[in-house]
Design an enzyme around this catalytic site. Structure first.
Site, PDB file in Angstrom:
ATOM      1  N   ARG A  55      30.717  61.755  33.300  1.00 33.84           N
ATOM      2  CA  ARG A  55      31.251  60.394  33.181  1.00 33.84           C
ATOM      3  C   ARG A  55      32.740  60.400  32.842  1.00 33.84           C
ATOM      4  O   ARG A  55      33.447  59.445  33.101  1.00 33.84           O
ATOM      5  CB  ARG A  55      30.443  59.601  32.151  1.00 33.84           C
ATOM      6  CG  ARG A  55      30.580  58.102  32.351  1.00 33.84           C
ATOM      7  CD  ARG A  55      29.484  57.319  31.639  1.00 33.84           C
ATOM      8  NE  ARG A  55      29.618  57.373  30.213  1.00 33.84           N
ATOM      9  CZ  ARG A  55      28.730  57.913  29.374  1.00 33.84           C
ATOM     10  NH1 ARG A  55      27.628  58.462  29.823  1.00 33.84           N
ATOM     11  NH2 ARG A  55      28.937  57.898  28.079  1.00 33.84           N
ATOM     12  N   TYR A 108      44.001  36.391  41.179  1.00 32.41           N
ATOM     13  CA  TYR A 108      42.898  36.703  42.096  1.00 32.41           C
ATOM     14  C   TYR A 108      41.665  35.919  41.654  1.00 32.41           C
ATOM     15  O   TYR A 108      41.327  35.913  40.464  1.00 32.41           O
ATOM     16  CB  TYR A 108      42.676  38.218  41.990  1.00 32.41           C
ATOM     17  CG  TYR A 108      41.603  38.811  42.835  1.00 32.41           C
ATOM     18  CD1 TYR A 108      41.682  38.765  44.225  1.00 32.41           C
ATOM     19  CD2 TYR A 108      40.525  39.465  42.250  1.00 32.41           C
ATOM     20  CE1 TYR A 108      40.693  39.354  45.001  1.00 32.41           C
ATOM     21  CE2 TYR A 108      39.537  40.055  43.020  1.00 32.41           C
ATOM     22  CZ  TYR A 108      39.622  39.982  44.400  1.00 32.41           C
ATOM     23  OH  TYR A 108      38.652  40.570  45.158  1.00 32.41           O
ATOM     24  N   ASP A 180      48.369  42.869  37.173  1.00 31.03           N
ATOM     25  CA  ASP A 180      47.677  43.250  38.402  1.00 31.03           C
ATOM     26  C   ASP A 180      48.783  43.551  39.412  1.00 31.03           C
ATOM     27  O   ASP A 180      49.422  42.653  39.942  1.00 31.03           O
ATOM     28  CB  ASP A 180      46.766  42.112  38.871  1.00 31.03           C
ATOM     29  CG  ASP A 180      45.983  42.481  40.130  1.00 31.03           C
ATOM     30  OD1 ASP A 180      46.468  43.333  40.908  1.00 31.03           O
ATOM     31  OD2 ASP A 180      44.903  41.899  40.358  1.00 31.03           O
ATOM     32  N   LYS A 205      42.675  48.618  48.111  1.00 33.97           N
ATOM     33  CA  LYS A 205      43.631  48.080  49.077  1.00 33.97           C
ATOM     34  C   LYS A 205      44.493  49.202  49.644  1.00 33.97           C
ATOM     35  O   LYS A 205      44.021  50.013  50.397  1.00 33.97           O
ATOM     36  CB  LYS A 205      44.452  46.970  48.405  1.00 33.97           C
ATOM     37  CG  LYS A 205      43.583  45.909  47.699  1.00 33.97           C
ATOM     38  CD  LYS A 205      42.734  45.095  48.659  1.00 33.97           C
ATOM     39  CE  LYS A 205      41.641  44.280  47.990  1.00 33.97           C
ATOM     40  NZ  LYS A 205      42.063  43.384  46.943  1.00 33.97           N
TER      41      LYS A 205
HETATM   42  C1  LIG Z   1      41.196  42.824  45.936  1.00 35.36           C
HETATM   43  C2  LIG Z   1      41.937  42.531  44.711  1.00 35.36           C
HETATM   44  C3  LIG Z   1      41.387  42.815  43.458  1.00 35.36           C
HETATM   45  C4  LIG Z   1      39.978  43.332  43.286  1.00 35.36           C
HETATM   46  O1  LIG Z   1      39.752  44.565  43.857  1.00 35.36           O
HETATM   47  P1  LIG Z   1      38.273  45.002  44.297  1.00 35.36           P
HETATM   48  O2  LIG Z   1      38.370  46.450  44.499  1.00 35.36           O
HETATM   49  O3  LIG Z   1      37.967  44.224  45.548  1.00 35.36           O
HETATM   50  O4  LIG Z   1      37.345  44.603  43.183  1.00 35.36           O
HETATM   51  C5  LIG Z   1      42.141  42.559  42.350  1.00 35.36           C
HETATM   52  N1  LIG Z   1      43.373  42.039  42.441  1.00 35.36           N
HETATM   53  C6  LIG Z   1      43.937  41.745  43.621  1.00 35.36           C
HETATM   54  C7  LIG Z   1      45.310  41.197  43.648  1.00 35.36           C
HETATM   55  C8  LIG Z   1      43.235  41.974  44.797  1.00 35.36           C
HETATM   56  O5  LIG Z   1      43.794  41.647  45.964  1.00 35.36           O
END
Ligand SMILES: *Cc1c(COP(=O)(O)O)cnc(C)c1O
Length: 390
Positions: A55, A108, A180, A205
């Protein structure tokens, strides 16, 4: 070392690769110890790259964590099974009942839902703030405010925040600043130099880059690293070494992919700016994007993700535009090699500190690595369908 060189070199120490190019997939739950001394040593060093238990990760994870931490400019990176898990993991590592959170209004959507549904139920209060509030954030800080959460540019509407000003005021009030940072990826901004304490990536992403893995990262400065790492560990967050391998492989081409996404997207955006149907662009590199001056100051490049607002349109005409595209596919997410299109409705219902005029429809694009002239022709045909259906 420049970013392009870091992308290629980081996380490839021989202690992880054993002398091949890529750190191999190291599948393991249980580490076996031959002596009490070995077990004591692993236990003592379990947070610093000694294999202890699955883990906490193994060499595949350690190599990727080291690369992301250094690229982002922090001291350590925790891995999560998705970007959303990184956001919840970071927030829950620091917030407790009775605390107050300042959340940016264009966050988001699942981040908002986390605050409104889950955190509220835990007795953690959220106040949303205008992404362009700047120094005005001071007036929203309460006695019990613990975390200031930023997302810049924000999701869908793309406003860019004055991160250094917000961080400075937050620190004057002993808040933890979380960002973020997914849009910038780990290469197009310097979150820690702007005062951020914890920088979060939806690695799903651009880091993964091929739309085949879900993953999140949260990178911390020295001050908050121990707590972020240990609390995330207690919550049981972990990632599979196969997924981490794919994320590491994606990382190696991040620089060239991002440069091509940016180039293609700027060409599409410039073309959209000439279209009579388009009211304005929500692309950080364009003046029409609120907070554009902070993009100019704080980012080294843009990428493939942006939105544009139409002068008019309705469900029927937008449907005619987005359906039957030859190359743009309809789907959530972004950051892969492929182009995506989304007609976004109901933005006004996702904003409480600011207002949004939903009479003008918004379309979000992710510009992929296809030939950009094919993409423009695709959009041109889409506008023909749109106009016929108005
Ligand atoms: C897609 C996204 C997330 C979440 O990511 P996941 O891997 O889909 O949970 C968080 N913040 C932003 C800005 C995003 O575009």
């Amino acid at each position: 070392m420049k970013k392009e060189t870091q992308i290629v070199s980081l996380g490839r120490d021989k202690k992880w690769t054993k002398g091949v190019i890529n750190p191999p997939v190291f599948r393991a739950s249980t580490m076996l110890f031959e002596t009490m001394e070995e077990m004591r040593f692993a236990t003592k060093n379990r947070a610093n790259g000694e294999m202890f238990y699955g883990r906490r990760g193994g060499p595949t994870h350690f190599a990727f964590q080291a690369a992301i931490a250094e690229l982002e400019g922090g001291v350590g990176t925790a891995l999560y099974p998705s970007g959303s898990a990184a956001i919840s993991g970071a927030l829950l590592s620091f917030l407790k009942a009775g605390d107050h959170l300042l959340m940016v209004d264009n966050a988001y959507e699942p981040t908002r839902a986390l605050c409104d549904n889950l955190l509220a139920g835990y007795g953690i209060e959220t106040t949303y703030y205008d992404p362009l509030i700047g120094a005005g954030i001071k007036d929203l800080i309460q006695e019990n405010t613990k975390v200031l959460f930023l997302e810049s540019p924000g999701s869908i509407t793309m406003e860019i925040q004055d991160v250094p000003t917000l961080s400075r005021i937050a620190h004057e009030n002993d808040l933890i600043v979380m960002l973020d940072n997914t849009w910038a990826s780990p290469i197009n901004s310097r979150p820690f130099e702007m005062g951020v304490d914890i920088s979060i990536q939806a690695a799903t992403k651009y880091i993964v880059g091929h739309s085949d893995v879900m993953m999140g990262t949260a990178t911390s400065n020295e001050k908050y690293w121990d707590q972020l790492r240990e609390h995330s560990y207690l919550m049981g967050y972990c990632t599979s070494p196969d997924d981490v391998y794919l994320a590491s492989r994606g990382l190696r081409t991040l620089g060239v992919r991002m440069a091509q996404h940016e180039k293609n997207a700027l060409k599409v955006a410039n073309w959209l700016a000439t279209r009579p149907e388009v009211d304005h662009l929500r692309h950080p590199a364009f003046e029409s994007c609120p907070g554009h001056e902070f993009f100019e100051r704080d980012f080294s490049a843009s990428n493939g993700l942006f939105s544009f607002v139409l002068k008019e349109g309705n469900l029927k005409s937008i449907t005619a535009l987005v359906e039957n595209m030859a190359h743009f596919k309809m789907g959530f997410s972004w950051g892969g090699y492929e182009s995506l299109i989304l007609g976004v409705f109901g933005i006004d219902k996702l904003r409480t500190a600011t207002t949004w005029d939903s009479s003008k429809p918004l379309i979000r694009l992710h510009i992929g690595l296809e030939n950009v002239d094919d993409l423009i022709a695709d959009l041109e045909a889409g506008f023909e369908r749109f106009n016929a259906a108005l």
